[in-house]
Write a protein that holds these residues in place. Structure first.
Motif, PDB file in Angstrom:
ATOM      1  N   PRO A 165      23.557  51.259  42.127  1.00 23.08           N
ATOM      2  CA  PRO A 165      24.138  51.991  43.062  1.00 23.08           C
ATOM      3  C   PRO A 165      25.533  52.161  43.142  1.00 23.08           C
ATOM      4  O   PRO A 165      26.570  51.087  43.658  1.00 23.08           O
ATOM      5  N   GLY A 166      25.980  53.675  43.727  1.00 31.91           N
ATOM      6  CA  GLY A 166      27.324  53.827  44.110  1.00 31.91           C
ATOM      7  C   GLY A 166      27.646  53.040  45.082  1.00 31.91           C
ATOM      8  O   GLY A 166      29.024  52.530  45.664  1.00 31.91           O
ATOM      9  N   ASP A 167      26.943  52.195  46.537  1.00 30.82           N
ATOM     10  CA  ASP A 167      27.460  51.601  46.830  1.00 30.82           C
ATOM     11  C   ASP A 167      27.804  50.420  47.396  1.00 30.82           C
ATOM     12  O   ASP A 167      29.160  49.799  47.655  1.00 30.82           O
ATOM     13  N   ILE A 168      27.684  49.767  46.151  1.00 30.19           N
ATOM     14  CA  ILE A 168      27.871  48.466  45.545  1.00 30.19           C
ATOM     15  C   ILE A 168      28.597  48.568  44.428  1.00 30.19           C
ATOM     16  O   ILE A 168      29.331  48.065  44.709  1.00 30.19           O
ATOM     17  N   LEU A 169      28.747  49.539  43.907  1.00 25.07           N
ATOM     18  CA  LEU A 169      30.224  49.943  42.639  1.00 25.07           C
ATOM     19  C   LEU A 169      31.310  49.862  43.504  1.00 25.07           C
ATOM     20  O   LEU A 169      32.335  49.627  42.526  1.00 25.07           O
ATOM     21  N   ASN A 170      31.543  50.945  44.743  1.00 26.95           N
ATOM     22  CA  ASN A 170      32.354  50.941  45.010  1.00 26.95           C
ATOM     23  C   ASN A 170      32.760  50.178  46.593  1.00 26.95           C
ATOM     24  O   ASN A 170      33.179  51.102  47.489  1.00 26.95           O
ATOM     25  N   LYS A 171      31.821  49.389  46.656  1.00 26.49           N
ATOM     26  CA  LYS A 171      31.891  48.539  48.081  1.00 26.49           C
ATOM     27  C   LYS A 171      33.333  48.332  48.710  1.00 26.49           C
ATOM     28  O   LYS A 171      34.198  47.613  46.976  1.00 26.49           O
ATOM     29  N   PRO A 172      34.124  48.344  49.526  1.00 25.67           N
ATOM     30  CA  PRO A 172      35.520  47.934  49.905  1.00 25.67           C
ATOM     31  C   PRO A 172      35.585  46.478  50.152  1.00 25.67           C
ATOM     32  O   PRO A 172      36.243  46.568  50.954  1.00 25.67           O
ATOM     33  N   ALA A 173      34.394  45.614  49.675  1.00 32.03           N
ATOM     34  CA  ALA A 173      34.693  44.301  49.908  1.00 32.03           C
ATOM     35  C   ALA A 173      33.729  43.474  49.245  1.00 32.03           C
ATOM     36  O   ALA A 173      33.007  44.093  48.247  1.00 32.03           O
ATOM     37  N   ALA A 174      34.118  41.613  48.402  1.00 37.68           N
ATOM     38  CA  ALA A 174      33.250  40.943  48.055  1.00 37.68           C
ATOM     39  C   ALA A 174      31.466  41.492  48.283  1.00 37.68           C
ATOM     40  O   ALA A 174      31.394  41.458  48.753  1.00 37.68           O
ATOM     41  N   LEU A 175      31.253  41.176  46.979  1.00 35.22           N
ATOM     42  CA  LEU A 175      29.382  41.378  46.798  1.00 35.22           C
ATOM     43  C   LEU A 175      28.522  40.079  47.653  1.00 35.22           C
ATOM     44  O   LEU A 175      29.271  38.966  46.541  1.00 35.22           O
ATOM     45  N   ASN A 176      28.244  40.277  47.956  1.00 33.23           N
ATOM     46  CA  ASN A 176      27.092  39.464  48.229  1.00 33.23           C
ATOM     47  C   ASN A 176      26.431  38.700  47.404  1.00 33.23           C
ATOM     48  O   ASN A 176      26.194  39.391  45.937  1.00 33.23           O
ATOM     49  N   PRO A 177      26.047  37.903  46.928  1.00 27.97           N
ATOM     50  CA  PRO A 177      24.954  37.090  45.996  1.00 27.97           C
ATOM     51  C   PRO A 177      23.870  38.517  45.599  1.00 27.97           C
ATOM     52  O   PRO A 177      23.686  38.456  44.222  1.00 27.97           O
ATOM     53  N   THR A 178      22.964  39.204  45.900  1.00 30.49           N
ATOM     54  CA  THR A 178      21.947  40.135  45.958  1.00 30.49           C
ATOM     55  C   THR A 178      22.524  41.455  44.919  1.00 30.49           C
ATOM     56  O   THR A 178      22.695  42.029  44.054  1.00 30.49           O
ATOM     57  N   GLU A 179      24.182  41.397  45.627  1.00 34.28           N
ATOM     58  CA  GLU A 179      24.421  42.785  45.078  1.00 34.28           C
ATOM     59  C   GLU A 179      25.277  41.970  43.734  1.00 34.28           C
ATOM     60  O   GLU A 179      25.066  42.973  42.940  1.00 34.28           O
ATOM     61  N   LYS A 180      25.093  41.517  43.554  1.00 35.13           N
ATOM     62  CA  LYS A 180      26.492  40.909  42.153  1.00 35.13           C
ATOM     63  C   LYS A 180      25.564  40.730  41.670  1.00 35.13           C
ATOM     64  O   LYS A 180      25.166  40.967  40.312  1.00 35.13           O
TER      65      LYS A 180
END
Length: 421
Positions: free
Chosen positions: A244-259
């Motif tokens: 998902p684009g919101d995870i790919l381009n998130k302007p902050a560190a990813l949370n465990p689920t997103e990672k």
């Protein structure tokens, strides 16, 4: 009759010129290989006993009055080098001297624009109407690189959708990269400097493919294998198309689920490549699947017992990590070459990076050149007094403490470079 018949004088002469050009591209001035290849061409031209004439018409090469069919890899290198320099017509007298031949080859490999005339040779266009504006070689290199960006964007889009033509287009882009790289290292200037833009997957893919090809050339990997490695590098991140684009381009560190979701992209990439119709070189999905796998800890997907990371993947991983660190990301600014290389050295100590590929990369990006400052493994800072051509990570240095001790890292056990300043 075609030119591509075995052992004909024409064939031998064309190959001899191609080898002389290849030697000029690969070896420094005055090297034995470069001198010998020039002498072999002079001998072949003497045996030919008449002027040498080669003409380019689009993608076709005509030697004398015969079209070159099914060119060999070294002949393709010659053609691409001529195309890069805009040399459509070349004529060499049968009595050309080694000095004049060296001048001709030097002008060709530096992409000096025609018309040109020297003692025993002349170079030009087929017609006056085909004359072009003269541009500096670095301008041509930068424009060529930027032109490829659009091609790479389309490639990654099609690969992400699992379309077979995306792979075919990737082959074309890789061949173009080989052509650019064969004509000199000016192409690295836009790779190093075009870092003011946000990272796009296609730009990163192009950079990693180019850097992988350069590393492979430095390690003398055969061209046929190297093209497959570069193709794998071009395709290594295609799995991000399914993130998902919101995870790919998130302007902050990813949370465990997103990672966890992000970490699926190597598996997704391998699936995309393996599901493509037709035959895909096995190394291509292998590189996509393994490029974040680590011999140490923290890599993904996890290695199975007895599973080995392919050396080609290790090479691509070095190029991938270096370019990723040097690229603007939504959550951090880019690092400079020194910072990026220092992080690679740390990765090598942790087992996530294969140190064998760092020497060639250091030489390519110039971080261990004479005059550079480094931090040694004993904690001291030092100035590089003389670079080591064969072992770039083991130069001759002088420490910057009160003693100003001079150290040859190649002959000092347990001492090495820990970081670049």
């Amino acid at each position: 009759m075609t030119l591509y018949s075995h052992a004909t004088p024409e064939k031998q002469l064309l190959k001899a010129l191609a080898r002389a050009v290849q030697a000029a591209l690969l070896y420094p001035e005055g090297s034995e290989r470069k001198i010998k290849s020039a002498q072999m061409f002079i001998e072949a031209l003497t045996d030919f006993a008449k002027p040498f004439r080669l003409t380019l018409m689009g993608d076709e090469a005509v030697f004398e009055d015969q079209t070159l069919e099914d060119p060999s890899p070294i002949e393709i290198l010659l053609i691409k080098t001529l195309q890069k320099a805009d040399w459509e017509s070349i004529r060499l007298d049968k009595n050309i001297t080694e000095e004049s031949l060296a001048e001709l080859v030097d002008k060709l490999t530096s992409a000096t624009p025609p018309p040109l005339e020297g003692r025993g040779f002349d170079v030009g266009y087929l017609t006056l109407e085909s004359a072009r504006d003269h541009q500096l070689p670095i301008t041509n290199a930068a424009v060529g690189y930027l032109t490829l960006l659009g091609d790479a964007e389309e490639v990654v889009d099609k690969l992400g959708k699992g379309k077979r033509e995306g792979l075919e287009q990737a082959r074309v882009v890789v061949a173009s990269l080989a052509g650019h790289l064969a004509t000199g290292t000016d192409i690295f200037k836009p790779v190093r400097n075009l870092k003011n833009y946000d990272e796009y997957t296609f730009t990163h893919a192009l950079n990693v493919s180019l850097l992988s090809m350069a590393l492979g050339r430095a390690l003398a990997i055969p061209e046929a294998i190297l093209e497959t490695i570069s193709l794998g590098a071009m395709c290594h991140d295609v799995g991000k198309e399914r993130i998902p684009g919101d995870i790919l381009n998130k302007p902050a560190a990813l949370n465990p689920t997103e990672k966890e979701i992000m970490n699926r992209h190597p598996v997704e990439g391998a699936r995309i490549l393996l599901s493509m119709p037709g035959e895909v070189p096995a190394l291509v999905p292998t590189i996509a699947y393994q490029h974040h796998m680590s011999a140490g800890v923290g890599g993904y997907p996890a290695r199975l017992p007895g599973q080995h990371i392919h050396p080609a993947t290790m090479l691509v991983t070095v190029a991938d990590v270096y370019d990723a660190i040097r690229t603007v990301r939504p959550y951090r600014p880019p690092s400079n070459a020194q910072q990026a290389f220092t992080l690679l050295l740390i990765g090598a100590r942790q087992g996530s990076i294969n140190r064998a590929f760092l020497g060639p990369l250091a030489k390519l990006v110039g971080v261990t050149a004479t005059g550079k400052r480094v931090r040694l493994t004993n904690g001291k800072t030092a100035l590089i007094l003389c670079e080591n051509e064969k072992k770039p990570l083991m130069p001759y240095v002088r420490t910057e403490d009160d003693d100003e001790e001079e150290i040859d890292l190649e002959t000092t056990p347990g001492m090495g470079i820990a970081g670049i300043l």
